[in-house]
Design a protein around this motif. Sequence first.
Motif, short mmCIF file in Angstrom:
data_model
loop_
_atom_site.label_atom_id
_atom_site.label_comp_id
_atom_site.label_asym_id
_atom_site.label_seq_id
_atom_site.Cartn_x
_atom_site.Cartn_y
_atom_site.Cartn_z
N LEU A 1 11.93 -0.86 7.20
CA LEU A 1 11.84 -2.32 7.15
C LEU A 1 11.05 -2.76 5.92
N ALA A 2 9.98 -2.01 5.59
CA ALA A 2 9.18 -2.34 4.40
C ALA A 2 10.03 -2.19 3.13
N ARG B 1 9.08 2.83 -3.63
CA ARG B 1 8.63 1.54 -3.07
C ARG B 1 7.26 1.74 -2.42
N ALA B 2 6.59 0.62 -2.12
CA ALA B 2 5.35 0.70 -1.34
C ALA B 2 5.70 1.17 0.08
N GLU C 1 0.84 -1.21 0.00
CA GLU C 1 0.00 0.00 0.00
C GLU C 1 0.86 1.24 0.00
N GLY C 2 0.35 2.29 -0.62
CA GLY C 2 0.99 3.60 -0.58
C GLY C 2 2.32 3.60 -1.30
#
Length: 167
Positions: free
Chosen positions: A127-128, A103-104, A82-83
Amino acid sequence: MALLPILRFPDTRLKKVAAPVANIDDGIRKLVADMAETMYEAPGIGLAATQVDVHLRLMVIDTSEDKSDLQVFINPRLESCEGSQSGEEGCLSVPGIYDKVERAERVTVHYLDLEGKKQSMTTDGLLAVCIQHEIDHLNGTVFVDHLSQLKQVRIKSKLAKQARVTA
Ligand code: NI
């Protein structure tokens, strides 16, 4: 434990698509320990097995300040994204090069832990980004593949010069 040599972009072995880990045995546990040691020594915050020329779907990440939070992801799979966020990324396979990648912002990843238990994690921020960057490696993609052709040519020539100096 042992330090493992890290493949350097544009080594074509970085383009291999990794196969799922079938069995979490002593070989895999040793590989994880060696990859963690190699990542910490580099130093880096993430390392995919692809980068040490082992083409299995396995990666280690530690984004903590004091290197106290080793996370092992076996057969990771992005379940949702998301996002968006855009930050400077680097890579142990592309030393000295940093550039912005989109990136998301938030991801949910499903994976197995070192005991073979199914796990799921939803996270955001650094971390994402790291999870997306390492899963890319398992699919044969390096962060510079997300940059323009012109930037990729410049990066290749810069790395070739570095290799000549250090050879
Ligand atoms: Ni990387």
